[in-house]
Design a protein around this motif. Structure first.
Motif, PDB file in Angstrom:
ATOM      1  N   ASP A 163       0.827  -1.208   0.000  1.00 14.50           N
ATOM      2  CA  ASP A 163       0.000   0.000   0.000  1.00 14.50           C
ATOM      3  C   ASP A 163       0.863   1.260   0.000  1.00 14.50           C
ATOM      4  O   ASP A 163       0.576   2.235  -0.698  1.00 14.50           O
ATOM      5  N   SER A 217       2.341   1.801  -3.326  1.00 15.37           N
ATOM      6  CA  SER A 217       1.333   2.342  -4.240  1.00 15.37           C
ATOM      7  C   SER A 217       1.183   3.849  -4.064  1.00 15.37           C
ATOM      8  O   SER A 217       1.080   4.599  -5.043  1.00 15.37           O
ATOM      9  N   ASN A 245      -5.941   4.684  -8.238  1.00 21.15           N
ATOM     10  CA  ASN A 245      -4.952   3.817  -8.871  1.00 21.15           C
ATOM     11  C   ASN A 245      -5.670   2.626  -9.494  1.00 21.15           C
ATOM     12  O   ASN A 245      -6.274   1.812  -8.774  1.00 21.15           O
ATOM     13  N   ALA A 299      -4.687  -0.413 -10.862  1.00 17.63           N
ATOM     14  CA  ALA A 299      -3.477  -1.239 -10.926  1.00 17.63           C
ATOM     15  C   ALA A 299      -3.847  -2.675 -11.274  1.00 17.63           C
ATOM     16  O   ALA A 299      -4.518  -3.360 -10.507  1.00 17.63           O
ATOM     17  N   THR A 314      -9.402  -1.056  -1.454  1.00 15.22           N
ATOM     18  CA  THR A 314      -9.055  -1.816  -2.654  1.00 15.22           C
ATOM     19  C   THR A 314     -10.201  -2.734  -3.028  1.00 15.22           C
ATOM     20  O   THR A 314     -10.730  -3.468  -2.178  1.00 15.22           O
TER      21      THR A 314
END
Length: 798
Positions: free
Chosen positions: A184, A187, A327, A329, A392
């Motif tokens: 995290d 990120s 993000n 990802a 997330t």
């Protein structure tokens, strides 16, 4: 006996320099406008009138104040320059401790202003090292890349930041601890634009003011805020290309007027990279598993940083700041697994695993700080309240194709949601008492809630059913309450600081699916801290100063380390926690020497008890399967020293070079057998700058690590060489930078793991060699240009 030797070594290292005695005093200078508003960001130069070759530099802070340490009995000439004001020249006489000067505004219209001040790449400030990221930012695309290039900092492939070689450092942003996983934090750092960082503070032995959890030290990333006069800003864009390419663009705005400061940072990044891990593991005397995993990580990142500050009165200011990032990802992984019989070379098994992840990560942070000045000598009361959220949502598809022996493949899918909430509040008091005593105290509380919900399914022959090896749901709550007190006083040339921190820890974890693996931890611990600093001598006009630090700290096991539920990685590896894991405690001793606040040498030792380490075991039921977990293995003694030096500029060139040596000794028990592990490693780094002409500069920086170590993994030699050339255009407002990162493609390593019955080796590499182009255009009043010079020696003008 060991502790006795440590204390003796600790005392000896510090007492040797005391053969020379000298004294210094502190003088505080406050700058203000005609309306008594403070002048922020002014450059102050103090010149010894008896030796005009000796200069001291400082920048005024948000209160318009700058402080110098001067020699009693001497007079100094002061020169103050600031954009929008007429230069100020004054005489600072011996015995003055606090003075206030008023600067006159310069009514001349400013077109292009360049104020030059000497600013070092690395400097020592009491018990912390300050790194100026400006020269590194020009060759980077994110804050994560800046960290990779920061001298004395090492990042492993999982995103952990190391100052030593045993325990990861604790990451702070703007003085607030980021209680997140390494992934995290990585990120978040990858979402921060490179020119958003004001400075990087490295605290290997933080004081009692900081959380005791920083066993591996603290890295505090301080973000830029608006401190310029009027409206200023910059627009930047760039690309770099390795095997895959990155593209980014952003804008930064700053506005300061009438006691109000505002800033806004916007950045968008489209990036991709890859990682390749090849490994060989013997799980039987004549059988070995070979794995070749290749993963790509495409991502799109949007980042917003913002803040506003108010000077409510001459004594009270209020600031809001926040960050937001989105993000997207993803990852696509392909892992080929082969099992061979070593004696005959016969292929026993061959299969291919493919895993695709689609993650959406939302990160939000908001903080409110206040500062109340209690007097004119530096006493103040500060409060800080912050809230952080990172969430997330992910989808995963996975499959296995069995090529030999041939049989039906398996496939599956899953979804997961993670949510982490962190609320922190603290109050700090710094009070100046009589007899030159500074008292600091404070209280802090943090509450963290983390929840995870994952549901997985597998299918064979088009039959879909729940996957109990992967499905799980758990909640975790953590509350840490702390209080500290510390005091410091200057005894002649000796600065003594001592304190103690009390921390109460409460952890409560509860897994609901597939089984109840709840645990609860409640404990209270005490952490002392001692810091000594003394001016030793003057050599060739430079001040030599020695430091001595002792600190006790704790590393608490995270929830993942404690949860005993088995987490599936692939058909040959799974992970599990250890609920019996105890926290580890570290005593750190360090002695160091600096010249003119520039660190040149340090010697230290970390003594860690109940050290918990990532270990790998063979599954007792199936030797072809291994599992990763954590264990308290015993004690570790790490001895290290650092050396840093620089050559003053020769015409237009100067360089900085440094080295660090770490030696670790593990003593404990592993798989019910004695464990003894000893290994030393070197790390070298360097930074070079060459001014081609008035508008062009070439830089080179790099590192080299020999016999590296990552816990029990023994690493081969590896390093990186980075080059850049920048040139200014359009009245120096436009800067164009060409970069080459990891030019020789040497930033990868081979590894060997020998733990009891587990023997493995392999290679790990990433998409590190990249060539890039960056454009940055500055508008508004010009940004102050500051030279990076280790010893404040300015090169002659050509």
């Amino acid at each position: 006996m060991c502790c006795g030797r440590n204390y003796a070594l600790f005392a000896l290292c510090f007492l040797l320099p005391y053969m020379v005695w000298s004294q210094t005093n502190s003088v505080s200078i406050r700058l203000q406008e005609m309306n008594r508003q403070p002048i922020v960001g002014a450059t102050l130069r103090l010149t010894d009138r008896a030796d005009t070759t000796r200069h001291l530099y400082a920048l005024s802070d948000t209160a318009g104040t700058a402080a110098f340490r001067v020699t009693p009995g001497k007079n100094y000439g002061l020169l103050v320059t600031s954009v929008g004001y007429k230069p100020l020249r004054k005489l600072i006489q011996s015995g003055q401790t606090s003075v206030t000067f008023t600067m006159e505004q310069d009514n001349v219209t400013l077109q292009s202003v360049s104020v030059v001040a000497a600013k070092p790449l690395v400097k020592q400030e009491d018990d912390k090292t300050i790194v100026d990221p400006e020269p590194i930012a020009a060759t980077s695309t994110s804050a994560y890349e800046i960290m990779e290039k920061t001298p004395g900092v090492f990042l492993d492939p999982d995103g952990n930041v190391y100052l030593s070689s045993t325990t990861p450092a604790t990451i702070y942003i703007n003085g607030r601890e980021q209680k997140m996983s390494a992934a995290d934090i990585a990120s978040i750092l990858k979402s921060l634009p490179p020119n958003s960082i004001e400075r990087i503070e490295i605290l290997r032995t933080p004081s009692a003011r900081y959380d005791a959890s920083g066993t591996g030290g603290v890295v505090n990333i301080v973000l830029k805020k608006g401190v310029k006069l009027g409206l200023t800003g910059s627009v930047n864009a760039g690309v770099n290309q390795g095997r895959f390419g990155n593209q980014f663009a952003g804008v930064n705005l700053n506005n300061t007027q009438n006691g109000r400061t505002m800033y806004l940072n916007l950045n968008y990044t489209n990036r991709n990279t890859y990682e390749q891990v090849q490994s060989n593991r013997r799980f039987a005397p004549d059988t070995a598993l070979t794995q070749d995993a290749y993963t790509t990580y495409p991502a799109q990142i949007a980042y917003v940083g913002y803040g506003v500050g108010f000077e409510l009165s001459r004594k009270w200011d209020l600031n809001f700041d926040g960050r937001f990032s989105w993000n997207q990802a993803n990852s696509e992984a392909s892992n080929e697994n082969r099992i061979r019989q070593l004696s005959t070379g016969r292929l026993l098994s061959d299969n291919l695993n493919e895993v695709n992840n689609r993650n959406r990560i939302l990160s939000f942070s908001q903080g409110v700080t206040t500062r109340l000045k209690l007097d004119t000598v530096g006493s103040e009361l500060t409060t800080d309240v912050s809230y952080n959220f990172i969430g997330t949502r992910g989808l995963q598809d996975f499959s296995t194709r069995y090529l030999q022996p041939e049989r039906p493949g398996t496939l599956g899918d899953g979804s997961f949601t993670n949510r982490r909430h962190l609320l922190a509040a603290q109050v700090d008091l710094k009070y100046k008492l009589p007899a030159a005593i500074t008292l600091e105290s404070g209280v802090k509380t943090t509450v963290q809630n983390f929840s995870s919900d994952a549901a997985y399914f597998t299918g064979v022959n088009e039959t879909r059913q729940p996957d109990r090896n992967r499905t799980n749901r758990f909640d975790y709550r953590e509350n840490i309450n702390a209080a500290y007190v510390q005091a410091s006083r200057l005894f002649g040339s000796i600065l003594l600081k001592g304190g103690v921190r009390l921390e109460n820890t409460n952890m409560n974890g509860q897994q609901r699916i597939p089984a109840d693996t709840s645990f609860r931890i409640n404990r209270t611990d005490l952490f002392p801290y001692v810091y000594l600093s003394r001016r030793v001598a003057k050599i060739a006009g430079y001040e030599l100063r020695s430091y001595l630090v002792y600190r006790r700290s704790i590393t608490r096991p995270a929830y993942d380390y404690l949860n005993p539920f088995a987490r599936y990685v692939d058909q040959y590896l799974y992970e599990t926690g250890n609920p019996a894991l105890r926290p580890q405690f570290t005593d750190n001793y360090e002695a160091n020497i600096s010249v003119e606040e520039r660190p040149i040498f340090a010697l230290g030792r970390n003594y860690t008890r109940d050290i918990f380490t990532n270990v790998v075991y063979q599954d007792p039921a199936n030797r072809s399967i291994a599992y990763r977990t954590y264990d308290n293995l015993g004690v570790n003694r790490e001895t290290y020293f650092r050396i840093l030096g620089a050559i003053p500029p020769i015409n237009r060139y100067f360089f900085v070079v440094g080295a660090q040596y770490n030696h670790n000794e593990y003593t404990g028990v592993y798989e019910n057998s004695p464990l003894n592990f000893s290994r030393g490693s070197w790390s070298f780094f360097t930074f070079h700058s060459f001014k081609i002409d008035k508008r062009s500069t070439a830089t080179m920086n790099g590192f080299f690590r020999t016999r590296g170590q990552l816990q029990f993994y023994e690493l081969s030699n590896f390093g990186a060489l980075n080059l850049s050339v920048n040139r200014k255009f359009m009245d120096d407002k436009l800067m164009v930078t060409l970069t080459a990162n990891d030019l020789l493609f040497t930033n990868y390593y081979e590894f060997v793991l020998k733990q009891g019955s587990v023997t493995a080796d392999g290679l790990r590499r990433n998409d590190t060699r990249r060539f890039g182009l960056t454009l940055r255009y500055n508008f508004g009043l010009r940004k102050r240009e500051e030279r990076m010079n280790m010893f404040n020696v300015e090169p002659p003008t050509q």
